[in-house]
Write a protein that holds these residues in place. Structure first.
Motif, PDB file in Angstrom:
ATOM      1  N   GLY A   1      14.086 -78.726 -10.165  1.00  0.00           N
ATOM      2  CA  GLY A   1      12.887 -77.887 -10.185  1.00  0.00           C
ATOM      3  C   GLY A   1      11.953 -78.252 -11.319  1.00  0.00           C
ATOM      4  O   GLY A   1      10.793 -78.568 -11.112  1.00  0.00           O
ATOM      5  N   CYS A   2      12.495 -78.230 -12.516  1.00  0.00           N
ATOM      6  CA  CYS A   2      11.683 -78.507 -13.706  1.00  0.00           C
ATOM      7  C   CYS A   2      11.557 -80.012 -13.950  1.00  0.00           C
ATOM      8  O   CYS A   2      10.463 -80.518 -14.144  1.00  0.00           O
ATOM      9  N   GLY A   3      12.706 -80.680 -13.966  1.00  0.00           N
ATOM     10  CA  GLY A   3      12.690 -82.121 -14.228  1.00  0.00           C
ATOM     11  C   GLY A   3      12.899 -82.482 -15.692  1.00  0.00           C
ATOM     12  O   GLY A   3      12.834 -83.654 -16.057  1.00  0.00           O
ATOM     13  N   CYS A   4      13.145 -81.475 -16.538  1.00  0.00           N
ATOM     14  CA  CYS A   4      13.383 -81.799 -17.955  1.00  0.00           C
ATOM     15  C   CYS A   4      14.693 -82.569 -18.119  1.00  0.00           C
ATOM     16  O   CYS A   4      14.872 -83.297 -19.090  1.00  0.00           O
ATOM     17  N   LEU A   5      15.606 -82.378 -17.194  1.00  0.00           N
ATOM     18  CA  LEU A   5      16.854 -83.145 -17.169  1.00  0.00           C
ATOM     19  C   LEU A   5      16.890 -83.995 -15.913  1.00  0.00           C
ATOM     20  O   LEU A   5      16.306 -83.632 -14.881  1.00  0.00           O
ATOM     21  N   SER A   6      17.595 -85.094 -15.990  1.00  0.00           N
ATOM     22  CA  SER A   6      17.901 -85.876 -14.798  1.00  0.00           C
ATOM     23  C   SER A   6      19.368 -86.277 -14.888  1.00  0.00           C
ATOM     24  O   SER A   6      19.981 -86.198 -15.953  1.00  0.00           O
ATOM     25  N   ILE A   7      19.886 -86.664 -13.757  1.00  0.00           N
ATOM     26  CA  ILE A   7      21.293 -87.064 -13.695  1.00  0.00           C
ATOM     27  C   ILE A   7      21.358 -88.494 -13.181  1.00  0.00           C
ATOM     28  O   ILE A   7      20.739 -88.824 -12.163  1.00  0.00           O
ATOM     29  N   GLU A   8      22.062 -89.308 -13.901  1.00  0.00           N
ATOM     30  CA  GLU A   8      22.249 -90.698 -13.493  1.00  0.00           C
ATOM     31  C   GLU A   8      23.754 -90.961 -13.528  1.00  0.00           C
ATOM     32  O   GLU A   8      24.347 -91.055 -14.599  1.00  0.00           O
ATOM     33  N   ALA A   9      24.325 -91.014 -12.345  1.00  0.00           N
ATOM     34  CA  ALA A   9      25.781 -91.136 -12.296  1.00  0.00           C
ATOM     35  C   ALA A   9      26.213 -92.195 -11.303  1.00  0.00           C
ATOM     36  O   ALA A   9      25.583 -92.401 -10.278  1.00  0.00           O
ATOM     37  N   LYS A  10      27.261 -92.855 -11.648  1.00  0.00           N
ATOM     38  CA  LYS A  10      27.923 -93.780 -10.745  1.00  0.00           C
ATOM     39  C   LYS A  10      29.363 -93.922 -11.206  1.00  0.00           C
ATOM     40  O   LYS A  10      29.707 -93.561 -12.340  1.00  0.00           O
ATOM     41  N   LYS A  11      30.189 -94.430 -10.343  1.00  0.00           N
ATOM     42  CA  LYS A  11      31.601 -94.584 -10.675  1.00  0.00           C
ATOM     43  C   LYS A  11      31.758 -95.613 -11.787  1.00  0.00           C
ATOM     44  O   LYS A  11      31.140 -96.671 -11.760  1.00  0.00           O
TER      45      LYS A  11
ATOM     46  N   LEU B   1      23.859 -87.082 -18.053  1.00  0.00           N
ATOM     47  CA  LEU B   1      22.588 -86.374 -18.243  1.00  0.00           C
ATOM     48  C   LEU B   1      21.605 -87.251 -19.000  1.00  0.00           C
ATOM     49  O   LEU B   1      21.977 -87.955 -19.933  1.00  0.00           O
ATOM     50  N   ARG B   2      20.355 -87.141 -18.593  1.00  0.00           N
ATOM     51  CA  ARG B   2      19.264 -87.797 -19.311  1.00  0.00           C
ATOM     52  C   ARG B   2      18.232 -86.725 -19.622  1.00  0.00           C
ATOM     53  O   ARG B   2      17.993 -85.845 -18.810  1.00  0.00           O
ATOM     54  N   GLY B   3      17.607 -86.812 -20.780  1.00  0.00           N
ATOM     55  CA  GLY B   3      16.590 -85.844 -21.173  1.00  0.00           C
ATOM     56  C   GLY B   3      17.200 -84.673 -21.935  1.00  0.00           C
ATOM     57  O   GLY B   3      18.387 -84.678 -22.270  1.00  0.00           O
TER      58      GLY B   3
END
Ligand SMILES: [Zn+2]
Length: 131
Positions: free
Chosen positions: A47-57, A77-79
């Motif tokens: 919704g906000c975008g202040c956080l992002s998620i970058e995940a992989k195995k 987590l990013r941000g």
């Protein structure tokens, strides 16, 4: 020795717990507040975008020691939380604490004793505590 703030919080919850005095109400409200906390965290991303998620195995090297695992894994987590999302999530966690404390009250459990017991457990087991 008991923690005064923790005991005072538990007593205040007990005094305020008029409407949700049934164990069924408390259990369902606790589950709801946990879900709302998760939802608020997801909304910080979607919704906000202040956080992002970058995940992989992650491929874990076979020679990695158990103590090195902590440095190997990440939160994905990013941000950083913006002030608005932080406020919303803190509020939801506060409600979760309220109903968790209410559950303790109904079961005649002392929240601070549980903190101490868990703290002792995790400090004793350290990195071997994978709960
Ligand atoms: Zn935000």
């Amino acid at each position: 020795m008991r923690d005064l703030i923790c005991d005072e919080f538990q007593n205040t919850v007990s005094e305020l717990l008029i409407r949700h005095h049934s164990i069924l109400d408390v259990l369902s409200k606790l589950q709801e507040t946990c879900a709302r906390t998760n939802r608020a965290t997801v909304k910080a991303v979607t919704g906000c975008g202040c956080l992002s998620i970058e995940a992989k195995k992650k491929q874990i090297p076979p020679d990695l020691s158990i103590t090195d695992l902590k440095d190997y894994f990440e939160s994905h987590l990013r941000g950083e939380l913006c002030d608005n999302c932080r406020e919303i999530i803190e509020t939801e966690i506060g409600k979760t604490l309220f109903y968790l404390t209410a559950l303790c009250n109904l079961l005649d459990l002392n929240l601070y004793d549980i903190f101490l017991k868990e703290h002792k457990k995790i400090t004793t087991l350290r990195v071997f505590n994978f709960t």
